[in-house]
Every structure is written in structure tokens, then in C-alpha cells.
Design an enzyme around this catalytic site. Structure first.
Site, PDB file in Angstrom:
ATOM      1  N   ASP A  86      58.190  90.076  84.557  1.00  0.00           N
ATOM      2  CA  ASP A  86      57.038  90.407  85.405  1.00  0.00           C
ATOM      3  C   ASP A  86      56.126  91.436  84.755  1.00  0.00           C
ATOM      4  O   ASP A  86      56.498  92.111  83.799  1.00  0.00           O
ATOM      5  CB  ASP A  86      57.512  90.918  86.773  1.00  0.00           C
ATOM      6  CG  ASP A  86      58.318  92.211  86.681  1.00  0.00           C
ATOM      7  OD1 ASP A  86      59.125  92.343  85.745  1.00  0.00           O
ATOM      8  OD2 ASP A  86      58.131  93.094  87.545  1.00  0.00           O
ATOM      9  N   GLU A 180      61.189  93.698  87.407  1.00  0.00           N
ATOM     10  CA  GLU A 180      61.559  95.032  86.908  1.00  0.00           C
ATOM     11  C   GLU A 180      60.583  96.080  87.399  1.00  0.00           C
ATOM     12  O   GLU A 180      60.965  97.184  87.766  1.00  0.00           O
ATOM     13  CB  GLU A 180      61.604  95.016  85.372  1.00  0.00           C
ATOM     14  CG  GLU A 180      62.121  96.305  84.747  1.00  0.00           C
ATOM     15  CD  GLU A 180      61.018  97.269  84.334  1.00  0.00           C
ATOM     16  OE1 GLU A 180      61.353  98.325  83.793  1.00  0.00           O
ATOM     17  OE2 GLU A 180      59.823  96.993  84.573  1.00  0.00           O
TER      18      GLU A 180
HETATM   19 ZN   LIG Z   1      58.296  97.139  81.125  1.00  0.00          ZN
END
Ligand SMILES: [Zn+2]
Length: 222
Positions: A86, A180
Site C-alpha cells: 500500500d 502497512e
Molecule cells: Zn513504507
């Protein structure tokens, strides 16, 4: 000694940044956005293409995981490499990467119309990259080098091992995971698919820099 195929790394990087993988803190899905699934599947495809057959997309966790068997007879421990799919909470629609060859150390015009300029006056570190190739956006989106650079580097490493079997290594595991940036992905990490005691996360930093901490961008932001 042969080198990592930098063309492959650059091509993979350009391809991956064009997939919108902005994560969504409001979503309760795993992954939080469909673009992350699209990218994970694209990576699985690319890994098959470069000859990494032991590769899966784990739909439950949203992780793509791959491995290379050891090519030495000694029993040595496995090592892992991790990167995230992401991108941060910023516009990621229609990312249009621009390649600037042989950077001259001056201002880089990202967007003439909107007068978006990348300048070493604001980012003095740019001066360290004179003569190198820069990849930027068109000034309207993020680029997503965080963390598609990490993904592309890992792809380059795997291809290197596949193409150069005389380079000896133990078992190598790689994982590409979602969400993340919003602190959700690590909870889904499919530990059972990743039997390593040690792993590196490839995520930003300067060339050659290594940090021993267990980094979590979610908690460090708060
Ligand atoms: Zn990163």
C-alpha cells in the site's frame, strides 16, 4: 560478478507504481482496498514469469508470499525479505511516473502547468544524485516509491538468484503485504507461510542504510 538486472527493477517499479494501492483507514476489509489485491496478483504473475514457481497469493491475509529453495547442502537458516503493497494517504489516482536521466543537480519541473517544482533548495539530498536517473511523479500524486521500490528491489534479487544458480544461498522467503501505512497489515502476517527467524524489511532510507529497530509507521506517527 554479474549484477542485478536494473532494467527489470526499473520496469517493475514503473509498472507497480501505476497500480493505485492507497490504503483506507476507514475500511474493514482485508486488504482495505482492491488495488492492493490487484498488485499482489500482478507480483505473483511476474514472479512466475521470472521463474519463481513457489509463489502464492494468500487471500485471507492479502499477502503474496514466495520462496526459493536452498541451493547448498549445508543446513543453514532461512532469511526473509518483506515489503508493503500500500501507499500513504495521499492522491494515488492516475500516477504518471516521469523518468529524468542523468540528473544535473538543478530544479526538476514536475508539472509545468501547475508549476510544481522539485528543488534541491527544499530537498538538499537531491544533490547526492547528480548523474543518476530520477523517477518522479507529474506533481499531482504521490509516487509510491514507499514501498514499491522495496518490492521492485526484491523482485530484482530473486531474478538474480534464479539466473545465477552458482550464487549460493539458503532458503529465501519474501512477502509483500497490505495496509502497512495504516498499521493493519502486520496483524495479518501469515507466519505459517514464512518459516524464517530473521527477515529484513525493505522500506525507504538511504542506499546502504540499515536500521535494527522493529519499525511500525503507525505507532511512530502517534
Ligand atoms: Zn513504507
Amino acid at each position: 560478478m554479474a549484477k542485478i538486472d536494473s532494467n527489470l527493477v526499473q520496469e517493475s517499479f514503473i509498472k507497480y507504481v501505476k497500480v493505485n494501492t492507497r490504503s483506507d483507514p476507514q475500511s474493514t476489509d482485508t486488504p482495505t482496498t482492491p488495488g492492493q489485491v490487484e498488485l499482489a496478483k500482478l507480483i505473483v504473475n511476474d514472479l512466475h514469469e521470472i521463474g519463481v514457481s513457489n509463489t502464492i497469493f494468500d487471500s485471507k491475509s492479502g499477502y503474496a508470499v514466495a520462496s526459493l529453495a536452498s541451493n547448498v547442502s549445508e543446513d543453514i537458516s532461512a532469511i526473509g525479505y518483506i515489503a508493503h503493497l500500500d501507499t500513504a494517504d495521499f492522491n494515488a489516482d492516475n500516477i504518471s511516473p516521469q523518468i529524468h536521466y542523468n540528473y544535473d543537480g538543478k530544479d526538476v519541473v514536475l508539472n509545468e502547468k501547475k508549476q510544481v517544482i522539485l528543488s534541491p533548495k527544499s530537498f538538499p539530498k537531491l544533490k547526492r544524485h547528480i548523474g543518476e536517473t530520477l523517477i518522479t511523479t507529474d506533481g499531482t500524486t504521490l509516487l509510491g516509491a514507499d514501498d514499491k521500490a522495496g518490492i521492485a528491489e526484491i523482485i530484482g534479487m530473486l531474478k538474480y538468484y534464479v539466473d545465477h544458480p552458482y550464487v549460493k544461498h539458503g532458503p529465501v522467503y519474501v512477502a509483500f503485504g497490505p495496509d502497512e501505512e495504516i498499521g493493519k497489515g502486520a496483524k495479518q502476517f501469515p507466519v505459517q507461510l514464512f518459516p524464517t527467524e530473521f527477515a529484513y524489511t525493505l522500506d525507504n532510507g538511504d542506499l546502504g542504510e540499515m536500521r535494527p529497530e522493529t519499525f511500525n509507521s503507525f505507532t511512530s506517527r502517534n
